[in-house]
Write a protein that holds these residues in place. Structure first.
Motif, PDB file in Angstrom:
ATOM      1  N   GLU A  42      -7.517   5.469   2.486  1.00 12.99           N
ATOM      2  CA  GLU A  42      -6.626   5.533   3.635  1.00 12.99           C
ATOM      3  C   GLU A  42      -7.302   4.838   4.806  1.00 12.99           C
ATOM      4  O   GLU A  42      -8.478   5.083   5.090  1.00 12.99           O
ATOM      5  CB  GLU A  42      -6.303   6.988   3.993  1.00 12.99           C
ATOM      6  CG  GLU A  42      -5.301   7.131   5.143  1.00 12.99           C
ATOM      7  CD  GLU A  42      -4.960   8.585   5.418  1.00 12.99           C
ATOM      8  OE1 GLU A  42      -4.418   8.865   6.501  1.00 12.99           O
ATOM      9  OE2 GLU A  42      -5.241   9.441   4.545  1.00 12.99           O
ATOM     10  N   GLU A  44      -6.819   3.997   8.902  1.00  9.02           N
ATOM     11  CA  GLU A  44      -6.081   4.421  10.088  1.00  9.02           C
ATOM     12  C   GLU A  44      -6.447   3.550  11.285  1.00  9.02           C
ATOM     13  O   GLU A  44      -7.372   2.736  11.241  1.00  9.02           O
ATOM     14  CB  GLU A  44      -6.380   5.891  10.402  1.00  9.02           C
ATOM     15  CG  GLU A  44      -6.011   6.851   9.277  1.00  9.02           C
ATOM     16  CD  GLU A  44      -6.359   8.291   9.593  1.00  9.02           C
ATOM     17  OE1 GLU A  44      -5.730   9.200   9.038  1.00  9.02           O
ATOM     18  OE2 GLU A  44      -7.300   8.487  10.412  1.00  9.02           O
ATOM     19  N   LEU A  70       2.989  -3.725   9.898  1.00 12.64           N
ATOM     20  CA  LEU A  70       3.003  -2.467  10.650  1.00 12.64           C
ATOM     21  C   LEU A  70       3.737  -2.689  11.969  1.00 12.64           C
ATOM     22  O   LEU A  70       3.463  -3.654  12.698  1.00 12.64           O
ATOM     23  CB  LEU A  70       1.579  -1.992  10.915  1.00 12.64           C
ATOM     24  CG  LEU A  70       0.752  -1.569   9.692  1.00 12.64           C
ATOM     25  CD1 LEU A  70      -0.663  -1.204  10.123  1.00 12.64           C
ATOM     26  CD2 LEU A  70       1.392  -0.395   8.978  1.00 12.64           C
ATOM     27  N   ASN A  74       7.920   1.010  11.533  1.00 14.56           N
ATOM     28  CA  ASN A  74       7.279   1.273  10.245  1.00 14.56           C
ATOM     29  C   ASN A  74       5.765   1.393  10.443  1.00 14.56           C
ATOM     30  O   ASN A  74       4.995   0.528  10.041  1.00 14.56           O
ATOM     31  CB  ASN A  74       7.606   0.136   9.278  1.00 14.56           C
ATOM     32  CG  ASN A  74       7.281   0.507   7.825  1.00 14.56           C
ATOM     33  OD1 ASN A  74       7.077   1.673   7.511  1.00 14.56           O
ATOM     34  ND2 ASN A  74       7.241  -0.498   6.975  1.00 14.56           N
ATOM     35  N   GLU A  76       3.541   3.497   9.096  1.00 11.99           N
ATOM     36  CA  GLU A  76       2.741   3.961   7.932  1.00 11.99           C
ATOM     37  C   GLU A  76       3.373   3.407   6.668  1.00 11.99           C
ATOM     38  O   GLU A  76       4.582   3.538   6.454  1.00 11.99           O
ATOM     39  CB  GLU A  76       2.715   5.487   7.899  1.00 11.99           C
ATOM     40  CG  GLU A  76       1.885   6.049   6.768  1.00 11.99           C
ATOM     41  CD  GLU A  76       1.791   7.570   6.808  1.00 11.99           C
ATOM     42  OE1 GLU A  76       1.695   8.169   5.730  1.00 11.99           O
ATOM     43  OE2 GLU A  76       1.809   8.143   7.917  1.00 11.99           O
TER      44      GLU A  76
END
Length: 486
Positions: A42, A44, A70, A74, A76
């Protein structure tokens, strides 16, 4: 989450894979991470924009995921499962280079490979032995094994009757394959002393056809060379030499030969003093100093052949000739006088001061011949018969010239000859040795055999040539067993 294919119907997760985030427009690396133990990852805190991901791991094909956008609508994006395929590399070839160990150990011996002592090339066996533990060589070239000169020298597994230091100084270093230091000789070997055995194994051709090897060595301190002012002797500090090895081999026969030459000069300066106690409790002092030259010259030639009569019968013959000259000249100037123990003048006693120039020369020469014939027959898989005939001849002579000249210390000039001392000594040796060896392997790893040795030699004792004969018959029994747990 990353997964990889395996031979099983299912896929396994891939931890620690590299995941890199790049900007689509500039291809610049923006961020990155590695997968967790369960294969998940993941990333971030990325800014809005267009990106592509590069997923890689050693041994797998790299996968690129593009079209990742991104935005506020949208923020994520779940990527789902990413599959990496294993990567196969086809190599043209792999070259594995290894270096054999310098030494190997057995229960009764330690073996040293001679080619690992490059500084001894162009020299003799003595130069190699000087680099080995448990063996030492002093300034005069005398070799000791664990502090003792009472040891035997074997050449290719056969005993010799020559003096160890003399023989080792004749064998060229470039003809030596290995050296065995045997501290616990078995019953099959005749140690001829309590110090052990040094076995020299010479090189043999392993390739078919012709092979030639040549080497040379040179060194010194030429700016320190000079001519002695009283005797005009060249006082050099140098060393040089070389050798040539020839080998030929086919399926049944092989020939080999060697030529070698080496010389060494060593210049030094020495000083010292001695004193003799006189009846009146005074001392006669002899204070000396001067330059000293030591030299050593060796050359030799050897030849041999090996012939396989069939798969079970083998015969070989070899011959070696060598010449050696070793000596030293000490150019000492003595200051002699009477005085007390501290070299001070005695009150009421005349000193009788005088000087002497003493250029004493110690010179040793020798010629050596060694020939051998060997026969080996494998009677069957468990028994072997060996026969060996060895002949040795050496002629050694030694001379010492010790003149004394009057010397004028004030004008630094050599005067007339005052006295002369001269001594010579000849040491010939001629010997032959016949050896028969039979051995048989029995069941349960029992080795039984017997050895017959017949020796004959002629050497001087108190200036009289004295023959020596020796006959030895002895057997040996070696037992061993091996147990494996399964």
């Amino acid at each position: 989450m990353l997964k990889i294919p395996t031979r099983l119907p299912k896929f396994s997760v891939l931890p620690f894979a590299s995941v890199a985030v790049h900007d689509t427009e500039s291809s610049a690396l923006t961020d990155g991470t590695i997968t967790q133990d369960n294969g998940n990852f993941e990333i971030e805190n990325l800014d809005y924009g267009d990106y592509y991901l590069v997923v890689s791991f050693l041994g797998f094909q790299t996968d690129t995921l593009s079209g990742i956008v991104l935005s506020s609508e949208n923020p994520e994006i779940p990527l789902g499962t990413v599959y990496l395929q294993s990567q196969a590399l086809e190599l043209e070839g792999v070259e594995v280079v290894g270096l054999a160990s310098t030494t190997s150990r057995k229960i009764d011996r330690q073996t040293y490979r001679a080619d690992h002592f490059g500084t001894a090339r162009g020299g003799t066996a003595t130069d190699i032995l000087a680099n080995l533990p448990s063996l030492s060589v002093n300034h005069d070239g005398e070799v000791t094994l664990r502090g003792s000169t009472d040891f035997a020298v074997y050449l290719n597994g056969k005993p010799t009757q020559m003096e160890a230091s003399v023989l080792l100084g004749q064998i060229p270093a470039n003809t030596i394959a290995s050296i065995d230091v045997i501290t616990l000789p078995t019953a099959r070997m005749e140690a001829q002393g309590s110090g052990g055995i040094v076995n020299i194994t010479t090189t043999q051709s392993v390739r078919k056809g012709w092979s030639v090897q040549a080497d040379a060595m040179a060194g010194g301190v030429p700016w320190a060379n000079k001519v002695h002012k009283y005797s005009d002797q060249n006082l050099n500090y140098d060393r040089w030499g070389g050798g040539l090895n020839l080998h030929y081999r086919n399926n049944k026969i092989s020939f080999y030969g060697n030529l070698n030459y080496s010389t060494r000069n060593l210049k030094s300066f020495r000083s010292g003093d001695a004193r003799l106690l006189q009846p009146d409790d005074s001392y006669y002092h002899m204070i000396a100093e001067g330059e000293r030259l030591e030299w050593q010259e060796n050359y030799g030639v050897s030849a041999g052949m090996d012939y396989h009569l069939d798969t079970t019968t083998f015969i070989s013959a070899s011959y070696f000739y060598g010449h050696r000259n070793k000596g030293r000249t000490a150019h000492y100037v003595y200051h002699n006088y009477y005085g007390d123990i501290d070299q001070h003048e005695l009150e009421g006693r005349e000193q009788f001061t005088h000087h002497i120039y003493n250029p004493n020369t110690d010179d040793r020469n020798g010629n050596f011949h060694t020939g051998s014939v060997d026969f080996s027959k494998n009677i069957d898989q468990n028994s072997k018969l060996q026969a060996s005939l060895l002949y040795e001849h050496s002629g050694l002579n030694w001379s010492l010239q010790n003149p004394a000249y009057a010397f004028d210390a004030v004008n630094d000039q050599v005067g007339m000859l005052a006295r002369q001392f001269y001594q010579t000594d000849d040491t010939p040796l001629e010997g032959a040795r016949l050896s028969l060896n039979y051995q048989k392997n029995w069941a349960m790893a029992i080795l039984l055999g017997w050895v017959f040795n017949r020796s004959y030699s002629v050497s001087p004792v108190h200036s009289i040539l004295t023959p020596y004969k020796s006959t030895q018959i002895h057997g040996f029994l070696n037992m061993s067993s091996t147990t494996a747990l399964i």
